[in-house]
Design an enzyme around this catalytic site. Sequence first.
Site, PDB file in Angstrom:
ATOM      1  N   LYS A  45      56.446  68.758  68.477  1.00  0.00           N
ATOM      2  CA  LYS A  45      55.286  68.450  67.627  1.00  0.00           C
ATOM      3  C   LYS A  45      55.175  69.403  66.437  1.00  0.00           C
ATOM      4  O   LYS A  45      54.087  69.754  66.008  1.00  0.00           O
ATOM      5  CB  LYS A  45      53.972  68.439  68.427  1.00  0.00           C
ATOM      6  CG  LYS A  45      54.013  67.672  69.738  1.00  0.00           C
ATOM      7  CD  LYS A  45      54.651  66.298  69.644  1.00  0.00           C
ATOM      8  CE  LYS A  45      53.866  65.318  68.820  1.00  0.00           C
ATOM      9  NZ  LYS A  45      54.565  64.001  68.705  1.00  0.00           N
ATOM     10  N   GLY A  47      57.181  68.778  63.525  1.00  0.00           N
ATOM     11  CA  GLY A  47      57.776  68.134  62.356  1.00  0.00           C
ATOM     12  C   GLY A  47      59.163  67.572  62.598  1.00  0.00           C
ATOM     13  O   GLY A  47      59.919  67.337  61.648  1.00  0.00           O
ATOM     14  N   TRP A  50      59.796  64.152  61.009  1.00  0.00           N
ATOM     15  CA  TRP A  50      59.859  64.358  59.551  1.00  0.00           C
ATOM     16  C   TRP A  50      61.266  64.799  59.151  1.00  0.00           C
ATOM     17  O   TRP A  50      61.857  64.285  58.197  1.00  0.00           O
ATOM     18  CB  TRP A  50      58.834  65.420  59.161  1.00  0.00           C
ATOM     19  CG  TRP A  50      58.354  65.339  57.741  1.00  0.00           C
ATOM     20  CD1 TRP A  50      58.748  64.456  56.782  1.00  0.00           C
ATOM     21  CD2 TRP A  50      57.372  66.188  57.128  1.00  0.00           C
ATOM     22  NE1 TRP A  50      58.077  64.698  55.602  1.00  0.00           N
ATOM     23  CE2 TRP A  50      57.231  65.756  55.797  1.00  0.00           C
ATOM     24  CE3 TRP A  50      56.612  67.263  57.573  1.00  0.00           C
ATOM     25  CZ2 TRP A  50      56.355  66.382  54.899  1.00  0.00           C
ATOM     26  CZ3 TRP A  50      55.743  67.870  56.696  1.00  0.00           C
ATOM     27  CH2 TRP A  50      55.618  67.438  55.379  1.00  0.00           C
ATOM     28  N   TRP A  73      65.845  58.197  66.038  1.00  0.00           N
ATOM     29  CA  TRP A  73      66.458  58.884  67.186  1.00  0.00           C
ATOM     30  C   TRP A  73      67.969  58.663  67.260  1.00  0.00           C
ATOM     31  O   TRP A  73      68.655  59.354  67.999  1.00  0.00           O
ATOM     32  CB  TRP A  73      65.791  58.456  68.493  1.00  0.00           C
ATOM     33  CG  TRP A  73      65.757  56.982  68.726  1.00  0.00           C
ATOM     34  CD1 TRP A  73      66.768  56.194  69.206  1.00  0.00           C
ATOM     35  CD2 TRP A  73      64.658  56.105  68.477  1.00  0.00           C
ATOM     36  NE1 TRP A  73      66.369  54.881  69.275  1.00  0.00           N
ATOM     37  CE2 TRP A  73      65.073  54.793  68.844  1.00  0.00           C
ATOM     38  CE3 TRP A  73      63.357  56.286  67.994  1.00  0.00           C
ATOM     39  CZ2 TRP A  73      64.243  53.682  68.729  1.00  0.00           C
ATOM     40  CZ3 TRP A  73      62.540  55.176  67.887  1.00  0.00           C
ATOM     41  CH2 TRP A  73      62.967  53.890  68.246  1.00  0.00           C
ATOM     42  N   TRP A  78      68.554  63.826  69.293  1.00  0.00           N
ATOM     43  CA  TRP A  78      68.278  65.082  69.999  1.00  0.00           C
ATOM     44  C   TRP A  78      69.508  65.487  70.794  1.00  0.00           C
ATOM     45  O   TRP A  78      70.091  64.681  71.521  1.00  0.00           O
ATOM     46  CB  TRP A  78      67.118  64.900  70.973  1.00  0.00           C
ATOM     47  CG  TRP A  78      65.762  65.049  70.389  1.00  0.00           C
ATOM     48  CD1 TRP A  78      65.029  66.200  70.298  1.00  0.00           C
ATOM     49  CD2 TRP A  78      64.931  64.021  69.834  1.00  0.00           C
ATOM     50  NE1 TRP A  78      63.803  65.946  69.712  1.00  0.00           N
ATOM     51  CE2 TRP A  78      63.713  64.616  69.419  1.00  0.00           C
ATOM     52  CE3 TRP A  78      65.108  62.644  69.646  1.00  0.00           C
ATOM     53  CZ2 TRP A  78      62.682  63.892  68.839  1.00  0.00           C
ATOM     54  CZ3 TRP A  78      64.091  61.924  69.067  1.00  0.00           C
ATOM     55  CH2 TRP A  78      62.894  62.552  68.668  1.00  0.00           C
ATOM     56  N   HIS A 100      64.966  70.614  70.572  1.00  0.00           N
ATOM     57  CA  HIS A 100      63.829  71.459  70.944  1.00  0.00           C
ATOM     58  C   HIS A 100      64.310  72.648  71.784  1.00  0.00           C
ATOM     59  O   HIS A 100      63.488  73.429  72.264  1.00  0.00           O
ATOM     60  CB  HIS A 100      62.814  70.677  71.777  1.00  0.00           C
ATOM     61  CG  HIS A 100      62.126  69.555  71.054  1.00  0.00           C
ATOM     62  ND1 HIS A 100      61.685  69.649  69.753  1.00  0.00           N
ATOM     63  CD2 HIS A 100      61.768  68.298  71.470  1.00  0.00           C
ATOM     64  CE1 HIS A 100      61.092  68.520  69.399  1.00  0.00           C
ATOM     65  NE2 HIS A 100      61.141  67.685  70.421  1.00  0.00           N
ATOM     66  N   ARG A 122      55.420  75.580  62.999  1.00  0.00           N
ATOM     67  CA  ARG A 122      54.119  75.008  62.653  1.00  0.00           C
ATOM     68  C   ARG A 122      53.030  75.833  63.333  1.00  0.00           C
ATOM     69  O   ARG A 122      53.245  76.367  64.428  1.00  0.00           O
ATOM     70  CB  ARG A 122      54.053  73.551  63.133  1.00  0.00           C
ATOM     71  CG  ARG A 122      52.813  72.794  62.683  1.00  0.00           C
ATOM     72  CD  ARG A 122      52.816  71.384  63.252  1.00  0.00           C
ATOM     73  NE  ARG A 122      51.732  70.576  62.670  1.00  0.00           N
ATOM     74  CZ  ARG A 122      51.417  69.352  63.061  1.00  0.00           C
ATOM     75  NH1 ARG A 122      52.105  68.781  64.060  1.00  0.00           N
ATOM     76  NH2 ARG A 122      50.432  68.685  62.496  1.00  0.00           N
ATOM     77  N   SER A 130      48.375  68.191  68.282  1.00  0.00           N
ATOM     78  CA  SER A 130      49.300  67.062  68.179  1.00  0.00           C
ATOM     79  C   SER A 130      49.874  66.721  69.556  1.00  0.00           C
ATOM     80  O   SER A 130      49.987  65.549  69.931  1.00  0.00           O
ATOM     81  CB  SER A 130      50.421  67.403  67.194  1.00  0.00           C
ATOM     82  OG  SER A 130      51.312  66.330  67.074  1.00  0.00           O
ATOM     83  N   TYR A 185      56.071  73.991  58.532  1.00  0.00           N
ATOM     84  CA  TYR A 185      55.510  72.656  58.357  1.00  0.00           C
ATOM     85  C   TYR A 185      54.493  72.688  57.217  1.00  0.00           C
ATOM     86  O   TYR A 185      54.429  71.767  56.393  1.00  0.00           O
ATOM     87  CB  TYR A 185      54.844  72.268  59.677  1.00  0.00           C
ATOM     88  CG  TYR A 185      54.258  70.890  59.745  1.00  0.00           C
ATOM     89  CD1 TYR A 185      54.999  69.821  60.245  1.00  0.00           C
ATOM     90  CD2 TYR A 185      52.934  70.644  59.371  1.00  0.00           C
ATOM     91  CE1 TYR A 185      54.442  68.545  60.348  1.00  0.00           C
ATOM     92  CE2 TYR A 185      52.372  69.384  59.470  1.00  0.00           C
ATOM     93  CZ  TYR A 185      53.139  68.336  59.952  1.00  0.00           C
ATOM     94  OH  TYR A 185      52.588  67.083  60.047  1.00  0.00           O
ATOM     95  N   ARG A 249      50.337  60.530  63.520  1.00  0.00           N
ATOM     96  CA  ARG A 249      48.880  60.490  63.607  1.00  0.00           C
ATOM     97  C   ARG A 249      48.211  60.853  62.293  1.00  0.00           C
ATOM     98  O   ARG A 249      47.484  60.082  61.708  1.00  0.00           O
ATOM     99  CB  ARG A 249      48.429  61.422  64.740  1.00  0.00           C
ATOM    100  CG  ARG A 249      47.056  61.133  65.305  1.00  0.00           C
ATOM    101  CD  ARG A 249      46.783  62.018  66.507  1.00  0.00           C
ATOM    102  NE  ARG A 249      46.865  63.430  66.163  1.00  0.00           N
ATOM    103  CZ  ARG A 249      45.872  64.164  65.675  1.00  0.00           C
ATOM    104  NH1 ARG A 249      44.696  63.625  65.470  1.00  0.00           N
ATOM    105  NH2 ARG A 249      46.043  65.440  65.377  1.00  0.00           N
ATOM    106  N   LYS A 250      48.455  62.083  61.804  1.00  0.00           N
ATOM    107  CA  LYS A 250      47.795  62.525  60.572  1.00  0.00           C
ATOM    108  C   LYS A 250      48.755  63.166  59.574  1.00  0.00           C
ATOM    109  O   LYS A 250      48.618  62.992  58.376  1.00  0.00           O
ATOM    110  CB  LYS A 250      46.665  63.522  60.899  1.00  0.00           C
ATOM    111  CG  LYS A 250      45.422  62.868  61.495  1.00  0.00           C
ATOM    112  CD  LYS A 250      44.258  63.852  61.532  1.00  0.00           C
ATOM    113  CE  LYS A 250      42.993  63.206  62.010  1.00  0.00           C
ATOM    114  NZ  LYS A 250      41.855  64.162  62.059  1.00  0.00           N
TER     115      LYS A 250
END
Length: 288
Positions: A45, A47, A50, A73, A78, A100, A122, A130, A185, A249-250
């Site tokens: 979560k 970025g 992005w 993906w 990943w 990750h 971030r 998030s 981020y 989401r935002k």
Amino acid sequence: MSDEEMYLHYHGLLLPKETHSLESLKFVQEFTFEDEDVVTVTYPKSGTAWMQEILPLLLNDGDLTPIQTIPNWDRAPWLEEKRLAVVVDQLKSPRALVTHFPYRLMPHSFHASKAKVIYVMRNPMDVMVSSYYFHQMAAFLQDPGTFEEFMDKFLEGRVLFGKWTDHVKGWRHTDLGDRIMYITYEEMVQDLPAALRRMSDFLGRKLSDEVIQKIAEHCSFKTMKTNNMSNFSLVPKIYMDSDKSPFLRKGVAGDWKNHFSSEQQAKFTSVIRKDLEKESFSLPWSLD
């Protein structure tokens, strides 16, 4: 379902069984990195989606074909997930990858290669918010409980990929030298063309201002939200229910201010600062 049924325990980390398996984790440890590979590393979560949009465009001189024809993906898979083994042979050099993984779990061939890393950090309070919404909409993750309960889990590292502070500390203390670039981020939100220029220079791509601007436009939150190859709308609802919360989401910085009480903020920042108190690096943003 219980944690045991939903998650794998791997070197002290929780990983969802829906996207990870012992086979996929063995596959990545035996994965052969190429010198031209570029890996975006993020704590979840921070970025990732992005960067799955950005990297292929930077590496293909702004050619929009990959982001318009290949789900994110598959275009920048990943390392640790099941899907890598399926698509790895279709990836063209220079390959765009995301992970990750903490630094300590990167495979041997990564260290032996000249592969480059862009590490995106971030603000952990926004990361937690998030993640809280993501757990509500992803059927393959445990229900997060209340905001307060999830915050406690997050601070203790009882969440996917462990403690945020451990992840950051591991990747800030590497011996990668000029193979790694750090960006936040928040920098990307504030001035995406400038961030893209920095990444482009780091990757040795000589992109014109026109191409940088074109990439920035196609990697805006607004554009990505309408791109079915990027907004995770192709994922069946039984796995991710966008009615509960959209995946994208935002896409803003500072949304934590709408969620944390002053007491929660004080508790959160106190724990993060304590975890980082012996570190030689300082965080790029204030936690106040």
